[in-house]
Design a protein around this motif. Structure first.
Motif, PDB file in Angstrom:
ATOM      1  N   CYS A 113       0.852  -1.213   0.079  1.00 35.04           N
ATOM      2  CA  CYS A 113      -0.083   0.099  -0.073  1.00 35.04           C
ATOM      3  C   CYS A 113       0.759   1.325  -0.032  1.00 35.04           C
ATOM      4  O   CYS A 113       2.232   1.107   0.027  1.00 35.04           O
ATOM      5  CB  CYS A 113      -0.966  -0.011   1.280  1.00 35.04           C
ATOM      6  SG  CYS A 113      -0.225  -0.111   2.692  1.00 35.04           S
ATOM      7  N   TRP A 114       0.157   2.491   0.062  1.00 36.91           N
ATOM      8  CA  TRP A 114       1.013   3.667  -0.199  1.00 36.91           C
ATOM      9  C   TRP A 114       2.116   3.802   0.716  1.00 36.91           C
ATOM     10  O   TRP A 114       3.268   4.092   0.277  1.00 36.91           O
ATOM     11  CB  TRP A 114      -0.075   4.808  -0.142  1.00 36.91           C
ATOM     12  CG  TRP A 114       0.510   6.257  -0.140  1.00 36.91           C
ATOM     13  CD1 TRP A 114       1.613   6.400  -0.940  1.00 36.91           C
ATOM     14  CD2 TRP A 114       0.194   7.380   0.399  1.00 36.91           C
ATOM     15  NE1 TRP A 114       1.996   7.844  -0.652  1.00 36.91           N
ATOM     16  CE2 TRP A 114       0.878   8.460  -0.011  1.00 36.91           C
ATOM     17  CE3 TRP A 114      -0.998   7.765   1.375  1.00 36.91           C
ATOM     18  CZ2 TRP A 114       0.678   9.776   0.302  1.00 36.91           C
ATOM     19  CZ3 TRP A 114      -1.175   8.962   1.629  1.00 36.91           C
ATOM     20  CH2 TRP A 114      -0.263   9.897   1.456  1.00 36.91           C
ATOM     21  N   GLU A 159       6.879  -0.892  -0.870  1.00 35.99           N
ATOM     22  CA  GLU A 159       6.762  -0.211  -2.340  1.00 35.99           C
ATOM     23  C   GLU A 159       8.166   0.285  -2.898  1.00 35.99           C
ATOM     24  O   GLU A 159       9.208   0.740  -1.722  1.00 35.99           O
ATOM     25  CB  GLU A 159       5.720   0.549  -2.357  1.00 35.99           C
ATOM     26  CG  GLU A 159       5.459   1.040  -3.754  1.00 35.99           C
ATOM     27  CD  GLU A 159       4.406   2.021  -3.839  1.00 35.99           C
ATOM     28  OE1 GLU A 159       4.044   2.663  -5.061  1.00 35.99           O
ATOM     29  OE2 GLU A 159       3.511   2.233  -3.126  1.00 35.99           O
ATOM     30  N   HIS A 204      10.352   3.456  -1.244  1.00 40.28           N
ATOM     31  CA  HIS A 204       9.668   3.329   0.185  1.00 40.28           C
ATOM     32  C   HIS A 204      10.281   2.301   1.369  1.00 40.28           C
ATOM     33  O   HIS A 204      10.715   1.307   0.906  1.00 40.28           O
ATOM     34  CB  HIS A 204       8.050   3.151   0.232  1.00 40.28           C
ATOM     35  CG  HIS A 204       7.495   4.270  -0.502  1.00 40.28           C
ATOM     36  ND1 HIS A 204       7.452   4.270  -1.912  1.00 40.28           N
ATOM     37  CD2 HIS A 204       6.634   5.090  -0.195  1.00 40.28           C
ATOM     38  CE1 HIS A 204       6.691   5.221  -2.133  1.00 40.28           C
ATOM     39  NE2 HIS A 204       5.936   5.570  -1.090  1.00 40.28           N
ATOM     40  N   GLN A 212      -3.762   1.306  -2.535  1.00 38.67           N
ATOM     41  CA  GLN A 212      -3.335   1.490  -3.958  1.00 38.67           C
ATOM     42  C   GLN A 212      -2.578   0.332  -4.946  1.00 38.67           C
ATOM     43  O   GLN A 212      -2.340   0.213  -5.796  1.00 38.67           O
ATOM     44  CB  GLN A 212      -2.150   2.495  -3.855  1.00 38.67           C
ATOM     45  CG  GLN A 212      -2.869   4.065  -3.460  1.00 38.67           C
ATOM     46  CD  GLN A 212      -3.016   4.161  -2.169  1.00 38.67           C
ATOM     47  OE1 GLN A 212      -2.655   3.151  -1.156  1.00 38.67           O
ATOM     48  NE2 GLN A 212      -3.468   5.231  -1.661  1.00 38.67           N
ATOM     49  N   SER A 262       5.565   9.243  -6.701  1.00 41.17           N
ATOM     50  CA  SER A 262       4.838   7.974  -6.777  1.00 41.17           C
ATOM     51  C   SER A 262       3.498   8.068  -6.964  1.00 41.17           C
ATOM     52  O   SER A 262       2.697   7.558  -7.462  1.00 41.17           O
ATOM     53  CB  SER A 262       5.399   7.155  -5.446  1.00 41.17           C
ATOM     54  OG  SER A 262       4.904   8.195  -4.332  1.00 41.17           O
ATOM     55  N   ARG A 263       2.753   9.268  -6.103  1.00 36.53           N
ATOM     56  CA  ARG A 263       1.415   9.370  -5.972  1.00 36.53           C
ATOM     57  C   ARG A 263       0.865   9.894  -7.176  1.00 36.53           C
ATOM     58  O   ARG A 263      -0.115   9.436  -7.697  1.00 36.53           O
ATOM     59  CB  ARG A 263       1.321  10.374  -5.088  1.00 36.53           C
ATOM     60  CG  ARG A 263      -0.461  10.536  -4.639  1.00 36.53           C
ATOM     61  CD  ARG A 263      -0.478  11.467  -3.242  1.00 36.53           C
ATOM     62  NE  ARG A 263      -1.826  11.529  -2.969  1.00 36.53           N
ATOM     63  CZ  ARG A 263      -3.018  11.836  -3.513  1.00 36.53           C
ATOM     64  NH1 ARG A 263      -2.551  12.895  -4.593  1.00 36.53           N
ATOM     65  NH2 ARG A 263      -4.146  12.103  -3.185  1.00 36.53           N
ATOM     66  N   ARG A 311       0.790   6.835  -9.687  1.00 41.32           N
ATOM     67  CA  ARG A 311      -0.557   6.060  -8.963  1.00 41.32           C
ATOM     68  C   ARG A 311      -1.530   6.368  -9.567  1.00 41.32           C
ATOM     69  O   ARG A 311      -2.544   5.725  -9.830  1.00 41.32           O
ATOM     70  CB  ARG A 311      -0.191   5.819  -7.583  1.00 41.32           C
ATOM     71  CG  ARG A 311       0.802   4.836  -7.215  1.00 41.32           C
ATOM     72  CD  ARG A 311       0.469   4.251  -5.676  1.00 41.32           C
ATOM     73  NE  ARG A 311       0.534   5.409  -4.766  1.00 41.32           N
ATOM     74  CZ  ARG A 311       1.590   5.826  -4.113  1.00 41.32           C
ATOM     75  NH1 ARG A 311       2.757   5.108  -4.258  1.00 41.32           N
ATOM     76  NH2 ARG A 311       1.576   7.054  -3.314  1.00 41.32           N
TER      77      ARG A 311
END
Length: 362
Positions: free
Chosen positions: A39-40, A71, A74, A112, A206-207, A210
């Motif tokens: 996840c995020w 991820e 991260h 995500q 990244s956001r 995504r």
């Protein structure tokens, strides 16, 4: 809140994605393999003692061998990564699967992780026993209203301005949306996780990438047991995403949790409901491991080794196996090592891979 037992440890490992990025993943628990799609925000080590995530690790580890990963860019994975595309992230998942020695396994997409799970399931249907989505979506902007799109733009501005600040006022916006019912301790932990998980530039890049990842078109291709579980009042990913997933995947079951939290907390009624659904959903994998084994496995190992491996696949640890079969723990360990050797397995992934072989049906 229940703490992780002193004897429960996670084994942190590293896989190499197709483009060379190092992906950190962790394994703990016992039973049929359950891979959690990243996840995020995550940090494998920081999450381990988290007042927000700890109950997930404790309880899921009782029913499955849990494999989860940070991820790209991260947590403990390689930092400074600029490619967060759907293709790159599917490659990360594929790398973890191969490095962990998984043959057949259940896949859970959190938040995500939905588009990556859909794409992986479409490409590798033979690898999955079942598929679950928790607080997730097929595409972040699928069905989004004008107001929701404007909110996404505002979030990016908040990240740029407040992510790296020593005080948490800006980061608290995200924390309060993820767990509006959380305590101050839990809120502070999510505030800290945001900085711990990644830097500002990675958070923005990244956001942004995504937001345009969408695997909705893959949904009609899937044909496997699927569970969609989502909080009715989720403020991070609206409940309409859950309806779209359940409607788009053949035979999918939708479960609405009575919660406003994106991450269901341990002290709310929705938590036992969540665990009950996941436990029942995973039960066929446990039963498969206890049923007739694949011919190639049965031909290689002894009946005693098969009995022990079946119990390992059903979630028994070595002490419980020893008690069930009236053996010493040392004898159980010796039989397992013999079974691994006969199956051509070795190292830290041997137990997980052996369980995957029992589930393979080949």
């Amino acid at each position: 809140m229940e703490a992780l037992r002193a004897d429960v440890v996670q084994d942190i490992r590293f896989a190499r994605s197709a483009d060379g990025v190092g992906i950190a993943y962790a394994v703990h628990g016992s039973g049929p393999p359950l891979l959690i799609d990243a996840c995020w925000l995550s940090h494998l080590q920081f999450d381990w003692e988290s007042p927000v995530w700890r109950h997930y690790l404790v309880e899921l580890g009782k029913i499955a061998t849990v494999i989860r990963y940070d991820e790209r860019g991260h947590g403990l994975s390689d930092r400074g990564v600029t490619d967060h595309s759907l293709e790159a992230r599917v490659g990360d998942l594929e790398a973890v699967v191969e490095d962990a020695g998984l043959d057949r396994f259940a896949l859970m997409a959190m938040a995500q992780g939905g588009p990556i799970a859909l794409e992986y399931a479409a490409r590798h249907p033979e690898r999955l026993t079942r598929l679950a989505f928790y607080g997730s979506y097929a595409g972040a902007q699928a069905g989004a209203s004008k107001e929701e799109l404007e909110l996404l733009e505002a979030f990016e501005a908040l990240i740029r301005v407040g992510w790296a600040r020593p005080t948490s006022e800006f980061r608290r916006v995200f924390s309060s949306m993820m767990i509006p019912g959380g305590t101050e301790e839990q809120m502070r932990w999510l505030d800290d996780l945001q900085q711990m998980a990644c830097d500002t530039e990675t958070a923005v890049i990244s956001r942004t990438q995504r937001q345009v990842s969408d695997a909705s078109w893959r949904m009609p291709e899937l044909d496997l047991p699927t569970l969609v579980i989502h909080s009715r009042g989720d403020q991070m990913n609206d409940f309409h995403h859950a309806r779209e997933l359940a409607a788009g995947i053949r035979g999918a079951r939708l479960v609405a949790l009575d919660s406003n939290n994106h991450i269901v907390l341990a002290d709310e009624p929705a938590w036992p409901a969540f665990m009950g659904e996941i436990t029942r959903f995973m039960e066929p994998d446990r039963e498969t491991a206890l049923a007739d084994p694949p011919e190639d496995v049965a031909a290689l190992i002894s009946l005693r080794e098969l009995d022990i491996l079946r119990l390992a696949a059903a979630g028994y640890d070595n002490d419980a196996i020893a008690a069930e079969l009236f053996l010493s723990v040392r004898t159980v360990e010796r039989h397992l090592q013999n079974a691994y050797a006969k199956l051509g397995l070795s190292g830290r992934t041997a137990r997980t891979a052996a369980v995957g072989r029992l589930l393979s049906g080949t």
